[in-house]
Design a protein around this motif. Structure first.
Motif: not given
Length: 163
Positions: A26-29, A32-34, A81-84, A127-134
């Motif tokens: 789900q994370l790779q695809n 599942a994100f808003k 996406c500006k999610t805190p 968790a909102t857009c699935g962007g890789h953080l680290g």
């Protein structure tokens, strides 16, 4: 007969699809994100460096982010996406060259397993857009959580606290 049993057993072991694998899928695809966008939409919205980190799981060079030495009070949000994601009071100098935090803002960061460099690491995503953080490691400050959330500065934007 033993050969056939061994082949069947090995095929079962290597074809297992656990719930953890489904979560990683789900994370790779990124389905599942808003917030979901096409690749072209992300490229138009983000800088090239942000796109490479957030959408292609790249890692910025150590000590290259101005956020690494940011000591102001405020909140670090997802650049896409500006999610805190992280609070400044949980940031610490890990000496690694990347902004590091001892905890996340609960519910705003998702986790998966990354094996791209030959061993398992815990990867962090918005968790909102699935962007890789680290990635998160167990070598953080023992006085708090013991965790080091090692985050690409290109994945973040800083929102100063209101005075």
């Amino acid at each position: 007969m033993k050969s056939l049993s061994l082949i069947v057993l090995l095929s079962m072991v290597f074809s297992c699809n656990t719930s953890a694998q489904k979560k990683d899928d789900q994370l790779q695809n990124k389905t599942a994100f808003k917030v979901t966008k096409t690749d072209a939409e992300w490229k138009a919205q983000l800088t090239d460096d942000q796109y490479q980190v957030l959408r292609k799981a790249a890692t910025e060079r150590p000590f290259s982010s101005p956020l690494n030495n940011n000591h102001s009070k405020g909140t670090y949000v997802c650049a896409a996406c500006k999610t805190p994601l992280y609070k400044s009071e949980h940031k610490f100098d890990s000496g690694t060259g990347w902004p590091s935090f001892d905890r996340v803002i609960e519910g705003n960061v998702a986790f998966s397993t990354d094996t791209t460099i030959g061993y398992m690491r815990n990867e962090e995503h918005c968790a909102t857009c699935g962007g890789h953080l680290g990635h998160v490691f167990d070598d953080g400050p023992r006085a708090t959580t013991g965790k080091r959330h090692c985050i690409n500065g290109d994945a973040l934007e800083f929102v100063p606290a209101k005075s």
